[in-house]
Design an enzyme around this catalytic site. Sequence first.
Site, PDB file in Angstrom:
ATOM      1  N   GLU A  69       2.597   4.751  -4.180  1.00 60.75           N
ATOM      2  CA  GLU A  69       2.612   5.677  -5.341  1.00 60.75           C
ATOM      3  C   GLU A  69       3.972   6.347  -5.488  1.00 60.75           C
ATOM      4  O   GLU A  69       4.347   6.627  -6.629  1.00 60.75           O
ATOM      5  CB  GLU A  69       1.502   6.712  -5.166  1.00 60.75           C
ATOM      6  CG  GLU A  69       0.097   6.133  -5.219  1.00 60.75           C
ATOM      7  CD  GLU A  69      -0.270   5.309  -3.987  1.00 60.75           C
ATOM      8  OE1 GLU A  69       0.218   5.648  -2.900  1.00 60.75           O
ATOM      9  OE2 GLU A  69      -1.008   4.325  -4.128  1.00 60.75           O
ATOM     10  N   ASP A 117       0.855  -1.188   0.000  1.00 60.89           N
ATOM     11  CA  ASP A 117       0.000   0.000   0.000  1.00 60.89           C
ATOM     12  C   ASP A 117       0.895   1.244   0.000  1.00 60.89           C
ATOM     13  O   ASP A 117       2.106   1.142   0.202  1.00 60.89           O
ATOM     14  CB  ASP A 117      -0.883  -0.051   1.257  1.00 60.89           C
ATOM     15  CG  ASP A 117      -1.910   1.071   1.277  1.00 60.89           C
ATOM     16  OD1 ASP A 117      -2.294   1.553   0.196  1.00 60.89           O
ATOM     17  OD2 ASP A 117      -2.326   1.470   2.389  1.00 60.89           O
ATOM     18  N   ASP A 130      -8.977   3.680  -2.012  1.00 60.39           N
ATOM     19  CA  ASP A 130      -9.920   4.151  -0.995  1.00 60.39           C
ATOM     20  C   ASP A 130     -11.235   4.639  -1.586  1.00 60.39           C
ATOM     21  O   ASP A 130     -11.498   5.846  -1.664  1.00 60.39           O
ATOM     22  CB  ASP A 130      -9.260   5.244  -0.154  1.00 60.39           C
ATOM     23  CG  ASP A 130      -8.093   4.680   0.643  1.00 60.39           C
ATOM     24  OD1 ASP A 130      -8.003   3.436   0.754  1.00 60.39           O
ATOM     25  OD2 ASP A 130      -7.272   5.462   1.147  1.00 60.39           O
TER      26      ASP A 130
END
Length: 803
Positions: free
Chosen positions: A408, A405, A483
């Site tokens: 990015e 997670d 999300d």
Amino acid sequence: MLTSEAIHPEQNRPGSDRIAGRRIGRIRRVERTEQEILVFGERANLAFRLAGEGILRVKLFFSAMPDWETTPAVLASPGVPMEAEVQETETGYDMQAGSFRLSLHKENSSLVVRDARGDRLLGEAEWSWERERITLTVRAEADSHYYGLGEKTGFFDKKGESYRMWNSDVYEPHVPDIDALYQSIPFLVHFRKGGRASGVFLDNPGKTTFDMRSRADAYSIAADSGAMDLYLVDGPGLKDVVSRYTDLTGRTAMPPRWALGYQQSRYSYMDQEEVLELARTFRSKGIPCDVIYLDIHYMDEYRVFTWDPERFPDPKAMTAELAEMGFRIVPIVDPGVKKDPNYAVYQEGVAEGYFCKKLEGDLFIGNVWPGPSAFTDYTDDRAAEWWGDLHRFYIDHGISGIWNDMNEPSVFNDTTKTMDLDVVHRNNGRPKTHGELHNLYGMLMSKATYEGMARGLGGERPFVLTRAGYAGIQRYAAVWTGDNRSYWEHLEMSIPMVLNLGLSGVAFAGADIGGFSHHSSGELLARWTQMGALFPFCRNHSAIDTSRQEPWRFGEQVEAICREYIRFRYRLMPYLYSLFYEASASGLPVLRPLLLEYPGDPLVTNLSDQFLVGEFLLAAPVCRPGVTARAVYLPEGVWYDHRTGERYAGGRHVLAEAPLESMPLFVKAGAIIPVKEAGGQFADEVGNGELTLEVYAGASGASRFRLFEDDGKTFAYREGAYRLLEFAWEESGEGATLTANSLHDELEDGGKPLQVVVKHMARKPASVELSGAAEDGEWTYDETKRELWLGLRKTGAFRMQLR
Ligand code: GLC
């Protein structure tokens, strides 16, 4: 919070149609070498080479010779020899490169690319640039439609939309205005009426833009930095485009069977006892489940590769007890390594120079969950290997799946929200700034993780789930869409998002069932579980401080619905598992837009609220509260309502009843669907049950399905330890034939019994002739159900002829 300042006139930047910029100019000369065609223009040059069957690489370059280096998105392939011809004409050059026909205008260097039949694949295409930013503008047709582009908001057809590729952690609600999410897959599928399809892949992991909005007569592709390195992927059909694109960037890694099971997550299951209690509840309620996720609270102050000693005092005992019940643990691993001089991972990373640095040598430190943190430079093979090997920590705890997670990477700052753009990645000796490589970061983290896990697991297939990714991510990880919220709109949006991910090579994808943030309701959870049970990746996940949304949190009715649909997923396991094999072999997605199977049907070009699972199952989820019936579009053919068996002629809309207990689901006549009768509580338990092959009769024609079986967990299938049986069903006025052809059979399980049921038979057959493995099989016919049953002692090649 945004205020009106956001629409201050000074904020408006010119649209891509207004970029005046510089152009290639007049063509000066064209050269041919064995593998390439080089075009030298006044201000820039173009190079063409084949990158595979039906794939033309087109590179704009400013130096004397082109640099053919690729990013890790593209699988290494030996150069493809190119049959090439160049002819100078009065106005330009006509060139042949493999099966491609290129026409280049001498004066303005505009390019048209056609296939051997003369169908236009690209063009007129023109390059222009202003400082670092390069734009390619391509003529569009009135019947152009656009797909792919990975994980984007909005409806299925991207016509009239514009998107950026810049991996972004977006906690704000995902709405059509959000033009960049966690994944960046710069692959645009261009589709024209009648089904002619081609694709353009821009291999540039910096910031890029795909604009199908600013002009009606053109679309544009722009790169803010780095190279304009394009791959033109020919069809002719949509399936060919996806298959060729995945030839280039790789195919979905065959997951272990357990990863196809239902998965339960929460931010966070706080301690060992809560996790065990959750597992026991699933088992006592008879709701199948394979995986429980551990979110950030399992760690010692968010230090990756640690356990919180109070919350998880004996993780080995916990995973062992879970394993007894058939559960796996998948822990979260974020890229940020806490800056802490007493923490071994940080010490080693600093000492060995594994972390990202600025040009001047300073470590890049950014804030994430653990506070100030360092970030591994995965562009450097040594650092990536180190990171991969750190995962032995989890393997030693009986873990074979990892959740990546924040990769990015997300960084809590007010400006870039990511790593400083002037970090210089080592990139194995070809240093580049973070600005140039940003979109690769997450994929390289998952690659390091997948490879490290594979090294440590001794032959077992790892499972990796990731939030961020770039083209090629399918080789290493499943993707979830980040999300989302417990909004009905987000249930609906996840359909086109996952469909386009599938057309972008990512077959293993799904959204958080029930919605991550905001608060789910019983009705929403029931509807979302009905749909999610058919998504390739099937996980219920919710955020801290939101209402609990495990299947039993909203009373008995919702619990019963969730149980039924999750069990249905497990019943379908052999079908799903075989579809995953197909994805890993040919690139075709598991979850399919109707357009993929019915490209000639104009009613499905933007059909965003229905999908197919494989070729044969058509689902029409309910996407609004209080709705108990919905319109369903059934394409050509004959369809059966999965629940009632009612028969429909396709090529029209029908109104499907959809009380809360039921999501409209249809099966195509001709369908061949292997199932395992319910009973197992986790995928491997179900995997050992008896196999039933359901065949849906009732339409003349032929259909096929390939059943894949192996041990469900190791790489042995790569050495040949698998069984691939191709079933074919053919029906005509005179009768029908079911054949099973063994394409490969080296699975040493002795061959399991197989039940065949042919449903919806028009009448009892006058004769049934059996041969092959079916010879000593018994058949019976059920008059009331109009079903024919055949029991075989062993799966294998056979033929059954009905008259
Ligand atoms: C991010 C993830 C989410 C996770 C949370 C805490 O928001 O997208 O899934 O639960 O971080 O780790």
